[in-house]
Scaffold this motif. Structure first.
Motif, PDB file in Angstrom:
ATOM      1  N   PHE A 147       0.856  -1.182   0.000  1.00  0.00           N
ATOM      2  CA  PHE A 147       0.000   0.000   0.000  1.00  0.00           C
ATOM      3  C   PHE A 147       0.892   1.231   0.000  1.00  0.00           C
ATOM      4  CE2 PHE A 147      -1.876  -3.528   2.255  1.00  0.00           C
ATOM      5  CZ  PHE A 147      -3.041  -3.713   1.536  1.00  0.00           C
ATOM      6  N   ASN A 159      -4.696   4.629   2.256  1.00  0.00           N
ATOM      7  CA  ASN A 159      -4.928   3.189   2.119  1.00  0.00           C
ATOM      8  C   ASN A 159      -4.266   2.410   3.256  1.00  0.00           C
ATOM      9  OD1 ASN A 159      -6.305   3.844  -0.170  1.00  0.00           O
ATOM     10  ND2 ASN A 159      -4.905   2.858  -1.593  1.00  0.00           N
ATOM     11  N   LEU A 204      -7.865  -2.118  -1.589  1.00  0.00           N
ATOM     12  CA  LEU A 204      -7.031  -0.956  -1.247  1.00  0.00           C
ATOM     13  C   LEU A 204      -5.590  -1.083  -1.736  1.00  0.00           C
ATOM     14  CD1 LEU A 204      -8.319  -0.660   2.405  1.00  0.00           C
ATOM     15  CD2 LEU A 204      -8.855   0.905   0.522  1.00  0.00           C
TER      16      LEU A 204
END
Length: 148
Positions: free
Chosen positions: A81, A86, A145
C-alpha cells in the motif's frame, strides 16, 4: 544419624525463556514480543520515510547508512500500500478483528493473501481464530485498497 535435607526459600527470580524459542506456527508464542504493537511493511515504510524526510527538512544528520538504504529498498519493494490513506484504511480493517493477535494482523496486512486458505497456510495460528468466510471478506476488502 541421618539428617533431613534443608529446604531453602527461592532467592532468585525464574530464568526468562531463552531467546530464539518464539513460535509462529499453529501456536503463536512470541515470547517478550507477544503483545508488542506490530507494523505492516507499508506502515513501517511510511514511518521510516517520514522520519528521514523530517530529518532532511530540519537539516539534521540523517545518518543514511547502508542498512537504512537497504531497509528502505526492501520496504519499497514489498510494501503493498503506497498511499497513506490506504495504509490507514487497512489498519482500521485489521484492528476491527480483536480476536487476532497484533502479529497476525500485521502479517495479513503485509502478505495480502488472495484466499483464506492461503492466509491460514502462511499464518497457521489463524486456523481456530477466524472462520474462512469472515477471513475471505477481510482479505477482499484489503485487496481493494492494494497498490498495483
Amino acid at each position: 544419624m541421618s539428617r533431613a535435607p534443608i529446604k531453602h526459600a527461592a532467592t532468585s527470580r525464574p530464568k526468562p525463556t531463552p531467546p530464539g524459542q518464539e513460535r509462529a506456527d499453529h501456536i503463536l508464542d512470541l515470547g517478550e514480543f507477544q503483545n508488542v504493537d506490530t507494523l505492516t511493511l507499508s506502515e513501517a515504510s511510511l514511518v521510516i520515510n517520514a522520519l528521514v524526510a523530517k530529518r532532511r527538512g530540519d537539516r539534521k544528520n540523517v545518518n543514511e547508512t547502508e542498512m537504512l538504504t537497504q531497509t528502505l529498498n526492501y520496504l519499497d519493494a514489498f510494501s503493498r500500500f503506497r498511499q497513506k490513506e490506504n495504509v490507514e484504511a487497512v489498519e482500521r480493517l485489521l484492528s476491527a478483528h480483536k480476536q487476532l493477535a497484533k502479529f497476525e494482523r500485521a502479517q495479513l496486512g503485509s502478505l495480502c493473501c488472495e484466499t483464506a486458505e492461503e492466509a491460514k497456510t502462511l499464518i497457521p495460528s489463524l486456523a481456530d481464530k477466524i472462520g474462512d468466510e469472515e477471513l475471505q471478506e477481510l482479505l477482499d476488502e484489503i485487496s481493494k485498497l492494494q497498490s498495483r
